[in-house]
Design a protein around this motif. Sequence first.
Motif, PDB file in Angstrom:
ATOM      1  N   LEU A 170       0.816  -1.207   0.000  1.00  0.00           N
ATOM      2  CA  LEU A 170       0.000   0.000   0.000  1.00  0.00           C
ATOM      3  C   LEU A 170       0.852   1.260   0.000  1.00  0.00           C
ATOM      4  CD1 LEU A 170      -2.634  -1.089   2.697  1.00  0.00           C
ATOM      5  CD2 LEU A 170      -2.781  -1.356   0.200  1.00  0.00           C
ATOM      6  N   ALA A 171       2.005   1.202   0.666  1.00  0.00           N
ATOM      7  CA  ALA A 171       2.902   2.358   0.744  1.00  0.00           C
ATOM      8  C   ALA A 171       4.274   1.882   1.166  1.00  0.00           C
ATOM      9  CB  ALA A 171       2.376   3.388   1.742  1.00  0.00           C
ATOM     10  N   ALA A 172       5.323   2.581   0.719  1.00  0.00           N
ATOM     11  CA  ALA A 172       6.681   2.249   1.132  1.00  0.00           C
ATOM     12  C   ALA A 172       7.608   3.403   0.777  1.00  0.00           C
ATOM     13  CB  ALA A 172       7.148   0.955   0.464  1.00  0.00           C
ATOM     14  N   GLU A 173       7.868   4.273   1.771  1.00  0.00           N
ATOM     15  CA  GLU A 173       8.808   5.383   1.569  1.00  0.00           C
ATOM     16  C   GLU A 173       9.107   6.038   2.911  1.00  0.00           C
ATOM     17  OE1 GLU A 173       7.104   8.352  -0.934  1.00  0.00           O
ATOM     18  OE2 GLU A 173       5.221   8.440   0.169  1.00  0.00           O
ATOM     19  N   ASP A 174      10.301   6.634   2.984  1.00  0.00           N
ATOM     20  CA  ASP A 174      10.730   7.394   4.160  1.00  0.00           C
ATOM     21  C   ASP A 174      10.639   6.596   5.459  1.00  0.00           C
ATOM     22  OD1 ASP A 174      11.187   9.601   2.514  1.00  0.00           O
ATOM     23  OD2 ASP A 174       9.103  10.272   2.708  1.00  0.00           O
ATOM     24  N   GLY A 175      11.031   5.331   5.411  1.00  0.00           N
ATOM     25  CA  GLY A 175      11.012   4.501   6.617  1.00  0.00           C
ATOM     26  C   GLY A 175       9.646   3.994   6.989  1.00  0.00           C
ATOM     27  N   PHE A 176       8.643   4.240   6.168  1.00  0.00           N
ATOM     28  CA  PHE A 176       7.255   3.837   6.439  1.00  0.00           C
ATOM     29  C   PHE A 176       6.814   2.828   5.393  1.00  0.00           C
ATOM     30  CE2 PHE A 176       2.730   4.363   5.439  1.00  0.00           C
ATOM     31  CZ  PHE A 176       2.152   4.148   6.685  1.00  0.00           C
ATOM     32  N   LEU A 177       6.028   1.840   5.825  1.00  0.00           N
ATOM     33  CA  LEU A 177       5.458   0.893   4.869  1.00  0.00           C
ATOM     34  C   LEU A 177       4.092   0.446   5.352  1.00  0.00           C
ATOM     35  CD1 LEU A 177       5.647  -2.340   6.015  1.00  0.00           C
ATOM     36  CD2 LEU A 177       8.071  -1.779   5.801  1.00  0.00           C
ATOM     37  N   ALA A 178       3.252   0.061   4.408  1.00  0.00           N
ATOM     38  CA  ALA A 178       1.939  -0.503   4.710  1.00  0.00           C
ATOM     39  C   ALA A 178       1.646  -1.604   3.691  1.00  0.00           C
ATOM     40  CB  ALA A 178       0.857   0.562   4.670  1.00  0.00           C
ATOM     41  N   VAL A 179       1.105  -2.712   4.189  1.00  0.00           N
ATOM     42  CA  VAL A 179       0.833  -3.888   3.361  1.00  0.00           C
ATOM     43  C   VAL A 179      -0.515  -4.456   3.763  1.00  0.00           C
ATOM     44  CG1 VAL A 179       1.637  -6.212   2.748  1.00  0.00           C
ATOM     45  CG2 VAL A 179       3.306  -4.404   3.186  1.00  0.00           C
ATOM     46  N   SER A 180      -1.203  -5.039   2.796  1.00  0.00           N
ATOM     47  CA  SER A 180      -2.454  -5.734   3.117  1.00  0.00           C
ATOM     48  C   SER A 180      -2.440  -7.131   2.510  1.00  0.00           C
ATOM     49  CB  SER A 180      -3.672  -4.961   2.590  1.00  0.00           C
ATOM     50  OG  SER A 180      -3.695  -4.970   1.165  1.00  0.00           O
ATOM     51  N   TRP A 181      -3.232  -8.029   3.114  1.00  0.00           N
ATOM     52  CA  TRP A 181      -3.362  -9.402   2.620  1.00  0.00           C
ATOM     53  C   TRP A 181      -4.847  -9.749   2.536  1.00  0.00           C
ATOM     54  CZ3 TRP A 181      -0.142  -7.913   6.564  1.00  0.00           C
ATOM     55  CH2 TRP A 181       1.239  -8.034   6.332  1.00  0.00           C
ATOM     56  N   GLN A 182      -5.229 -10.377   1.426  1.00  0.00           N
ATOM     57  CA  GLN A 182      -6.607 -10.800   1.233  1.00  0.00           C
ATOM     58  C   GLN A 182      -6.766 -12.253   1.657  1.00  0.00           C
ATOM     59  OE1 GLN A 182      -9.126  -8.872   0.377  1.00  0.00           O
ATOM     60  NE2 GLN A 182      -7.825  -7.062   0.058  1.00  0.00           N
ATOM     61  N   PHE A 183      -7.684 -12.487   2.598  1.00  0.00           N
ATOM     62  CA  PHE A 183      -8.035 -13.833   3.021  1.00  0.00           C
ATOM     63  C   PHE A 183      -9.461 -14.136   2.564  1.00  0.00           C
ATOM     64  CE2 PHE A 183      -5.241 -12.739   6.867  1.00  0.00           C
ATOM     65  CZ  PHE A 183      -4.093 -13.149   6.209  1.00  0.00           C
TER      66      PHE A 183
END
Length: 594
Positions: A530-543
């Motif tokens: 979802l996002a990845a920059e400046d030491g920050f990241l966000a990820v999602s997973w579909q179940f």
Amino acid sequence: MGMRSQPGWGAEYQPDGAVRFRLWAPGQQHIALRIQGEDRAMNAEPEGWFSLQLQGIAHGAEYQYVLDDGTAIADPASRAQRDDVEGPSLVIDHRNWQWQDQQWQGRPWEETVTYELHVGTFTPAGTFAAASEKLPELAALGITVIELLPLSHFGGSRGWGYDGVLLYAPHAAYGSVEEVKAFVDAAHQLGLSVVLDIVLNHFGPQGNYLPLLAPDFFHVDRITPWGAGIAYEHAPVRDYMLHAPLYWLQEYHFDGLRFDAIDQIKDASSKHILVEIAERIRAAIPQRALHLTTEDNRNVIFLHPRAADGSFPLFNGEWNDDFHNAAHVLATGETHGYYQDFAEQPEKLLARTLAEGFAWQGEFSPHSGEPRGVKSSGQPPTTFVNFIQNHDQTGNRAHGERLLSLAGVERTQALLATLLLSPHIPLLFMGEEYGETRPFLFFTDFTGELAQAVREGRAREFAGHSGHEGEDVPDPNAVSTFTDSRLDWQRRASAEGTAWLAFTQQLLALRRQHIIPHLAGVRGNSGTILAAEDGFLAVSWQFAKGQLSLALNLGPHSQPIGEMRGDTLFALPAVTDTLAPNGVIVRFAPREVA
């Protein structure tokens, strides 16, 4: 347990009560068996085999093989040693142990929370008996799998276990054959699986007489990091290597194996030996949930297929160094050695490991100078065993520092939460659960020229490396290097230690309640960055039943968490719509039913 699979090597009780001794030694003209105070000539068989069958041999009887020049050696397929690798082997009768785990079938792979444990430094006593007393605490914490560093007998009394020379014999310094079984039995009574790390890629330098017995056991023209490569294509060699994994699973009731550095297992046979090992294990023990994992720096997936029903024809999972390396660089800023591959935008590489498995999937590696890896996004996230520290990544530092000492409390806790609340298979290194700060160093117990060679090699490895001068590296052979690596159980009982334990237990309870129920049917291509920059990241997973999302901020500034739907399962610190530095937030949004 099914039918036992017996190797052609070693001392084995036969149905009539006799013991058959058998050895492959084409490099010798004659072999004698030294037992019960006398030397008995062994019978020469075709293709370099020697054998002898004797009645009246008791469990625990001592024996050795005597070579042409009079040298007495341990059985290369010894089932146990009296003391060290140079001393007598013991005849072992496994039939008399009264197992208490007849109803034990193992635990499903998706429930796995692994605790990596080195028997010699886990407790002050460094024995299986002492380790057994600690098992209830690990079960109460939420651990489901104990993974033991290698047990195959190695030279000296102190070591990591990766220089084993007698692949069937448990290291005598840790306890007897019976004490190994009692440990596994006790673990099973607590609902804990026990997995063993096994090394099939080389033999250690002390006590290895296979080159004298059978020069063709090795390829002198193919050199591994530890010496000549093993000739897996020769039938007697293949027999020895195929049966060792089965032996530990069948006779000691281990629940799985971790295969060390399989990139160094080169086999040109029509069926690779690792494939044959896995197939034989699955066929021999179909009734138990066995966990087979690999360590391979090539980032490959050919050994980890899934059947249509989600079962494992070969191996369950792969140790994922990419996750550790990206997390380590992001947390510490270190970029030496193999961390060079993660120096640029580590948050993007860490996000990729969370969403797709490997960070390197065929791209050019600056460290190796070659392409590395294959596409891994099609693998279920449970294919990957992730960790933020382990024996290698800690112990292969010059001073064995743990992540807590390098990154501090806040960052380490943020990464621990990321590890335990993602849908991958998490691994904790012993002591990590209570914030251990003692190092885990590289230690051995060699003497003479070998000790000096190891000492000089270790100093040379770190000379000017990562701020350490060679002469500052602890001597691997010093007893203090070993004792300094023992866990500090007083710290575990301290206020700081109990606070860490509570934090870890909270995370594992959340994982058990909110993550594990979605993992049994999870498939590949489930993760999205979802996002990845400046030491920050966000990820999602579909179940199948909803979406899990996680955001991690190790950057210097607060970051908006963006489109993370659902209820908050965990937040560190408490958040609204932004995530502070060293923060983590995990949410779950149930799938809407039409």
